[in-house]
Scaffold this motif. Structure first.
Motif, PDB file in Angstrom:
ATOM      1  N   ILE A  49       0.928  -1.148  -0.066  1.00 40.85           N
ATOM      2  CA  ILE A  49       0.065  -0.160   0.061  1.00 40.85           C
ATOM      3  C   ILE A  49       0.891   1.305   0.056  1.00 40.85           C
ATOM      4  CG2 ILE A  49      -1.456   1.307   1.419  1.00 40.85           C
ATOM      5  CD1 ILE A  49      -2.898  -1.059   2.131  1.00 40.85           C
ATOM      6  N   SER A  50       0.338   2.334  -0.669  1.00 41.94           N
ATOM      7  CA  SER A  50       1.176   3.437  -0.626  1.00 41.94           C
ATOM      8  C   SER A  50       0.540   4.969  -0.197  1.00 41.94           C
ATOM      9  CB  SER A  50       1.420   3.997  -2.326  1.00 41.94           C
ATOM     10  OG  SER A  50       2.226   5.085  -2.338  1.00 41.94           O
ATOM     11  N   ALA A 205     -10.764 -14.659 -11.900  1.00 41.74           N
ATOM     12  CA  ALA A 205     -11.107 -13.156 -11.119  1.00 41.74           C
ATOM     13  C   ALA A 205      -9.862 -12.461 -11.195  1.00 41.74           C
ATOM     14  CB  ALA A 205     -11.435 -13.726  -9.710  1.00 41.74           C
ATOM     15  N   ASP A 206      -8.647 -13.079 -10.985  1.00 40.23           N
ATOM     16  CA  ASP A 206      -7.425 -12.313 -10.864  1.00 40.23           C
ATOM     17  C   ASP A 206      -7.083 -11.541 -12.191  1.00 40.23           C
ATOM     18  OD1 ASP A 206      -6.213 -14.543 -12.171  1.00 40.23           O
ATOM     19  OD2 ASP A 206      -5.256 -15.116 -10.666  1.00 40.23           O
ATOM     20  N   ASP A 207      -7.771 -11.748 -13.394  1.00 45.06           N
ATOM     21  CA  ASP A 207      -7.306 -10.987 -14.477  1.00 45.06           C
ATOM     22  C   ASP A 207      -8.079  -9.688 -14.489  1.00 45.06           C
ATOM     23  OD1 ASP A 207      -6.048 -13.111 -15.636  1.00 45.06           O
ATOM     24  OD2 ASP A 207      -7.693 -13.902 -16.630  1.00 45.06           O
ATOM     25  N   HIS A 208      -9.042  -9.411 -13.196  1.00 47.05           N
ATOM     26  CA  HIS A 208      -9.575  -8.201 -13.022  1.00 47.05           C
ATOM     27  C   HIS A 208      -9.536  -7.600 -11.936  1.00 47.05           C
ATOM     28  CE1 HIS A 208     -11.695  -9.697 -16.773  1.00 47.05           C
ATOM     29  NE2 HIS A 208     -11.826 -10.853 -16.166  1.00 47.05           N
ATOM     30  N   THR A 209      -8.245  -6.859 -11.652  1.00 48.90           N
ATOM     31  CA  THR A 209      -7.916  -6.188 -10.554  1.00 48.90           C
ATOM     32  C   THR A 209      -7.994  -4.603 -10.436  1.00 48.90           C
ATOM     33  OG1 THR A 209      -5.595  -6.030 -11.303  1.00 48.90           O
ATOM     34  CG2 THR A 209      -6.228  -8.234 -10.170  1.00 48.90           C
ATOM     35  N   VAL A 210      -7.816  -4.110  -9.353  1.00 50.27           N
ATOM     36  CA  VAL A 210      -7.449  -2.665  -9.216  1.00 50.27           C
ATOM     37  C   VAL A 210      -6.280  -2.443  -8.554  1.00 50.27           C
ATOM     38  CG1 VAL A 210      -9.768  -1.770  -9.325  1.00 50.27           C
ATOM     39  CG2 VAL A 210      -9.043  -2.737  -7.456  1.00 50.27           C
ATOM     40  N   PRO A 211      -4.996  -2.287  -9.246  1.00 48.50           N
ATOM     41  CA  PRO A 211      -3.793  -2.311  -8.836  1.00 48.50           C
ATOM     42  C   PRO A 211      -3.177  -1.343  -7.790  1.00 48.50           C
ATOM     43  CG  PRO A 211      -3.441  -1.930 -11.117  1.00 48.50           C
ATOM     44  CD  PRO A 211      -5.108  -2.356 -10.829  1.00 48.50           C
ATOM     45  N   ASP A 212      -3.737  -0.071  -8.078  1.00 49.14           N
ATOM     46  CA  ASP A 212      -3.268   1.048  -7.275  1.00 49.14           C
ATOM     47  C   ASP A 212      -3.707   1.029  -5.934  1.00 49.14           C
ATOM     48  OD1 ASP A 212      -1.848   3.247  -6.510  1.00 49.14           O
ATOM     49  OD2 ASP A 212      -2.819   4.604  -8.069  1.00 49.14           O
ATOM     50  N   LYS A 213      -3.098   1.011  -4.861  1.00 51.41           N
ATOM     51  CA  LYS A 213      -3.343   0.991  -3.620  1.00 51.41           C
ATOM     52  C   LYS A 213      -3.047   2.306  -2.517  1.00 51.41           C
ATOM     53  CE  LYS A 213      -1.529  -2.720  -3.320  1.00 51.41           C
ATOM     54  NZ  LYS A 213      -0.927  -2.919  -4.676  1.00 51.41           N
ATOM     55  N   SER A 214      -3.607   3.518  -3.029  1.00 48.81           N
ATOM     56  CA  SER A 214      -2.994   4.731  -2.168  1.00 48.81           C
ATOM     57  C   SER A 214      -4.264   5.014  -1.304  1.00 48.81           C
ATOM     58  CB  SER A 214      -2.923   5.962  -3.360  1.00 48.81           C
ATOM     59  OG  SER A 214      -2.229   5.545  -4.351  1.00 48.81           O
TER      60      SER A 214
END
Length: 342
Positions: A49-50, A205-214
Motif C-alpha cells: 500500500i502507498s 477473477a485475478d485478471d480483473h484487479t485494481v492495482p493502485d492502492k493509495s
C-alpha cells in the motif's frame, strides 16, 4: 508470523446486535482504528500500500463536482444492482460497489469493456482468508466470526481481483431482507470462512484487479479522485441518521463499524456534499441532489462536509478503486477478425 492480536472487549457485546451487519474489523477488536493502523503500517512497509497519490491525479478544485451515478445511468440505463448484505460483509460490499461504479466510469469515457455485476462473497473470502487470516494470531477464531478491514480488501482486490456474479457456476446472492438470525449460515459467511467454494474461480477473477492502492487522508484528495471518476471506499466507526433531515441530509450520529462507498462530491453554495452508497438496501429514504434536485440512487446517504466527515476520512480507511482491469468487450474480437479479412 502472526501480526496482530484481536483482544475481546466486553463493551462490544452491547453494540453487536445493533450493528450486526456492519463488520469493519472483528467484533472482538477493542480499537478498530488502532488495529487498522497497525495492519496498514505492515502493508506500507511491505510496499503493498502507498501513501503517495498518483501523479496523474488533477489538483483539487473547490468548485468541481462529479456525480458518478451519471456514468452508471449512461452505461446501464439505470443504477447499478443494489441489494442488502446478509452478514457482516460490508467491506466486500463497499469494494463491490466501487468496482461496479468504476467499470461504468471507464466504459462511459471510452474504454472498450463490458459491464458485469460483481460478486461480494468472493471479495469477502479473498480479503479474509487469503489476506486477513495470515495477519492475526488466531485465524480460526477470527474466521469463525464476521468482519474484515479495508486494507485487507484493497490488497485482495489488487491480487485476486473481482469475480463476475453472472459467470456460470457462481451462485446467486440472496435478495431481500437479511435473515433474522444473526448467526445464520449465509452464503457470504460460508465464502468468508475458507476457499472451498471459490478457489476454482481465482484464476478467472485475478485478471480483473485494481492495482493502485493509495490511501486517502483528506476531503480535498477524496474530491480529486471522485472528480477523476474514481469511487472510493470508506471504513470507519462513524454512524449516521437512517433518514434525511428537513434539509435532505443524513447527519453524523452514533457508531457504525462499517465500510461504504463514496460515489460523488457536489460543491454548491460554498458547501461540499458527499454521496455515500451503503449496503443495507433501500432504507435511507429518498434523497435529492442539493444543486439539481435530481433523485439520487437508492440506498445512499447524502452528507455535508463537516468536522465529523473530515475526521471519518482522515482516521478511517479510505481507498480509491481506480484502473479497473475490466471485462473485455467481445465485439472487439469480431471487429479485429473482420478487419483482417477485408
Amino acid at each position: 508470523m502472526p501480526l496482530y492480536n484481536f483482544n475481546f472487549h466486553p463493551s462490544q457485546k452491547t453494540n453487536r446486535s445493533r450493528n450486526i451487519y456492519s463488520g469493519w474489523g472483528a467484533p472482538n477488536t477493542h480499537d478498530r482504528y488502532d488495529a487498522a493502523e497497525q495492519l496498514y503500517d505492515l502493508f506500507l512497509n511491505e510496499n503493498e500500500i502507498s501513501e503517495n497519490l498518483p501523479q496523474s491525479l488533477p489538483p483539487y478544485q473547490s468548485g468541481k463536482s462529479r456525480r458518478l451515478w451519471h456514468y452508471t445511468r449512461k452505461v446501464l440505463g439505470k443504477d447499478t444492482p443494489h441489494y442488502a448484505q446478509h452478514e457482516g460483509s460490508c467491506v466486500a460490499f463497499g469494494a463491490k460497489n466501487a468496482g461496479e461504479y468504476r467499470q461504468c466510469a471507464e466504459i462511459a469515457t471510452g474504454e472498450k469493456e463490458e459491464f458485469h455485476p460483481l460478486f461480494p462473497p468472493y471479495l469477502y473470502g479473498t480479503g479474509r482468508v487469503y489476506v486477513g487470516a495470515k495477519q492475526v494470531r488466531d485465524p480460526a477464531q477470527f474466521l469463525s466470526d464476521d468482519g474484515s478491514f479495508g486494507n485487507w480488501q484493497m490488497v485482495a482486490c489488487a491480487k485476486y481481483g473481482f469475480l463476475r456474479s453472472d459467470l456460470e457456476g457462481v451462485p446467486e446472492y440472496p435478495q431481500g431482507r437479511p435473515p433474522s438470525n444473526p448467526k445464520a449460515n449465509t452464503l457470504g459467511r460460508m465464502w468468508g470462512k475458507d476457499d472451498r467454494e471459490w478457489k476454482q474461480f481465482v484464476d478467472i477473477a485475478d485478471d480483473h484487479t485494481v492495482p493502485d492502492k493509495s490511501r486517502i487522508r483528506t476531503p480535498e484528495d477524496l474530491c480529486r479522485f471522485l472528480v477523476s471518476g474514481v469511487p472510493c471506499t470508506i471504513a470507519s466507526s462513524q454512524g449516521f441518521t437512517m433518514k434525511p433531515d428537513s434539509r435532505g441530509l443524513h447527519r453524523p450520529s452514533g457508531t457504525w463499524h462499517h465500510q461504504m462507498c463514496f460515489i460523488g462530491c457536489i460543491h454548491y453554495n460554498n458547501k461540499t456534499y458527499y454521496v455515500i452508497l451503503n449496503s443495507w438496501g433501500n432504507i435511507h429514504g429518498i434523497t435529492q441532489d442539493p444543486e439539481t434536485g435530481e433523485q439520487l440512487p437508492p440506498g445512499v446517504l447524502l452528507v455535508e462536509l463537516d468536522r465529523a466527515i473530515a475526521d471519518m476520512i482522515s482516521r478511517g480507511e479510505c481507498y480509491p478503486y481506480m484502473d479497473f482491469k475490466g471485462f473485455k468487450d467481445l465485439s472487439d474480437d469480431l471487429d479485429d477478425v473482420t478487419y483482417d479479412l477485408f
